[in-house]
Design a protein around this motif. Structure first.
Motif, PDB file in Angstrom:
ATOM      1  N   UNK A   1      16.894  16.936  11.564  1.00  0.00           N
ATOM      2  CA  UNK A   1      16.504  18.218  11.846  1.00  0.00           C
ATOM      3  C   UNK A   1      15.127  18.295  12.831  1.00  0.00           C
ATOM      4  N   UNK A   2      14.404  17.230  12.838  1.00  0.00           N
ATOM      5  CA  UNK A   2      13.088  16.800  13.495  1.00  0.00           C
ATOM      6  C   UNK A   2      13.976  16.713  15.216  1.00  0.00           C
ATOM      7  N   UNK A   3      14.816  15.998  15.258  1.00  0.00           N
ATOM      8  CA  UNK A   3      15.497  15.752  16.352  1.00  0.00           C
ATOM      9  C   UNK A   3      15.972  17.141  17.178  1.00  0.00           C
ATOM     10  N   UNK A   4      16.876  17.997  16.145  1.00  0.00           N
ATOM     11  CA  UNK A   4      17.034  19.262  16.623  1.00  0.00           C
ATOM     12  C   UNK A   4      15.912  19.902  17.034  1.00  0.00           C
ATOM     13  N   UNK A   5      15.060  20.093  16.097  1.00  0.00           N
ATOM     14  CA  UNK A   5      13.634  21.048  16.698  1.00  0.00           C
ATOM     15  C   UNK A   5      13.117  20.506  17.871  1.00  0.00           C
ATOM     16  N   UNK A   6      13.130  19.138  18.147  1.00  0.00           N
ATOM     17  CA  UNK A   6      12.418  18.632  19.326  1.00  0.00           C
ATOM     18  C   UNK A   6      13.535  18.999  20.719  1.00  0.00           C
TER      19      UNK A   6
ATOM     20  N   UNK B   1       6.980   4.506   5.328  1.00  0.00           N
ATOM     21  CA  UNK B   1       7.775   4.895   6.438  1.00  0.00           C
ATOM     22  C   UNK B   1       7.161   5.979   7.467  1.00  0.00           C
ATOM     23  N   UNK B   2       7.768   5.802   8.632  1.00  0.00           N
ATOM     24  CA  UNK B   2       7.095   6.806   9.861  1.00  0.00           C
ATOM     25  C   UNK B   2       8.122   7.071  10.785  1.00  0.00           C
ATOM     26  N   UNK B   3       7.936   8.240  11.445  1.00  0.00           N
ATOM     27  CA  UNK B   3       8.809   8.587  12.730  1.00  0.00           C
ATOM     28  C   UNK B   3       7.885   8.052  13.683  1.00  0.00           C
ATOM     29  N   UNK B   4       8.534   6.989  14.321  1.00  0.00           N
ATOM     30  CA  UNK B   4       7.828   6.103  15.314  1.00  0.00           C
ATOM     31  C   UNK B   4       8.180   6.533  16.693  1.00  0.00           C
ATOM     32  N   UNK B   5       9.223   7.242  16.755  1.00  0.00           N
ATOM     33  CA  UNK B   5       9.702   7.568  18.358  1.00  0.00           C
ATOM     34  C   UNK B   5      10.562   8.862  18.008  1.00  0.00           C
ATOM     35  N   UNK B   6      10.618   9.514  19.387  1.00  0.00           N
ATOM     36  CA  UNK B   6      11.591  10.412  19.627  1.00  0.00           C
ATOM     37  C   UNK B   6      12.140  10.234  21.253  1.00  0.00           C
ATOM     38  N   UNK B   7      13.482  10.148  21.217  1.00  0.00           N
ATOM     39  CA  UNK B   7      13.994   9.750  22.644  1.00  0.00           C
ATOM     40  C   UNK B   7      14.717  10.964  23.018  1.00  0.00           C
TER      41      UNK B   7
ATOM     42  N   UNK C   1       6.590  20.953  19.733  1.00  0.00           N
ATOM     43  CA  UNK C   1       7.205  19.892  18.899  1.00  0.00           C
ATOM     44  C   UNK C   1       6.676  18.443  19.376  1.00  0.00           C
ATOM     45  N   UNK C   2       6.639  18.226  20.582  1.00  0.00           N
ATOM     46  CA  UNK C   2       5.968  17.061  21.056  1.00  0.00           C
ATOM     47  C   UNK C   2       4.540  16.881  20.743  1.00  0.00           C
ATOM     48  N   UNK C   3       3.786  18.011  20.746  1.00  0.00           N
ATOM     49  CA  UNK C   3       2.483  17.898  20.351  1.00  0.00           C
ATOM     50  C   UNK C   3       2.258  17.607  18.806  1.00  0.00           C
ATOM     51  N   UNK C   4       3.184  17.971  18.095  1.00  0.00           N
ATOM     52  CA  UNK C   4       3.178  17.861  16.672  1.00  0.00           C
ATOM     53  C   UNK C   4       3.367  16.399  16.322  1.00  0.00           C
ATOM     54  N   UNK C   5       4.092  15.769  16.890  1.00  0.00           N
ATOM     55  CA  UNK C   5       4.819  14.379  16.677  1.00  0.00           C
ATOM     56  C   UNK C   5       3.741  13.435  16.910  1.00  0.00           C
TER      57      UNK C   5
END
Length: 143
Positions: free
Chosen positions: A51-56, A93-99, A127-131
């Protein structure tokens, strides 16, 4: 301007045997299933990372559309995916990256302008600013 949107989740049971559902205000998702197995074991159902991926991907692509318009350009087609990485780190756990991967058909765009606008959209989309994660981009113009 201030806009709010709502997503919701319901859960019952334990972490491994429990079952959850996610919904969105728009109705795009309505009690869609998610759980431990869909998040960590590749079973059917959704998970927060996709869901984060789709939003990003959506946010970045819209931001790039805006930047293109401001530069006098218009995309015939832009296809973006965001591969979100969830890793075990100290304390959980953490979301560490979005490619982000973008393939775009933009008549009249030269490579330098395209790369500059794509980089700006990557950095500037909300969304980039959020991550709090490393955000990378592979952007290419296609015929």
């Amino acid at each position: 301007m201030k806009i709010t949107r709502t997503g919701s989740a319901a859960w019952s049971g334990g972490i491994k045997d429990g079952k959850g559902s996610i919904s969105t205000e728009s109705g795009a998702l309505q009690a869609y299933p998610y759980g431990f197995s869909s998040r960590f074991e590749g079973q059917p159902g959704s998970n927060p990372e996709e869901l984060v991926g789709a939003a990003h991907a959506a946010c970045f692509t819209m931001a790039l559309s805006l930047a293109l318009g401001e530069a006098g350009l218009r995309a015939d087609q832009m296809d973006t995916s965001a591969k979100v990485t969830l890793e075990q780190v100290d304390g959980g756990y953490a979301i560490t990256a979005s490619h982000l991967t973008l393939r775009a058909r933009i008549p009249g765009a030269d490579q330098a302008t395209f790369e500059k606008l794509a980089a700006g959209a990557k950095a500037g989309c909300p969304v980039s600013k959020l991550l709090n994660a490393e955000i990378t981009l592979d952007a290419a113009l296609v015929e």
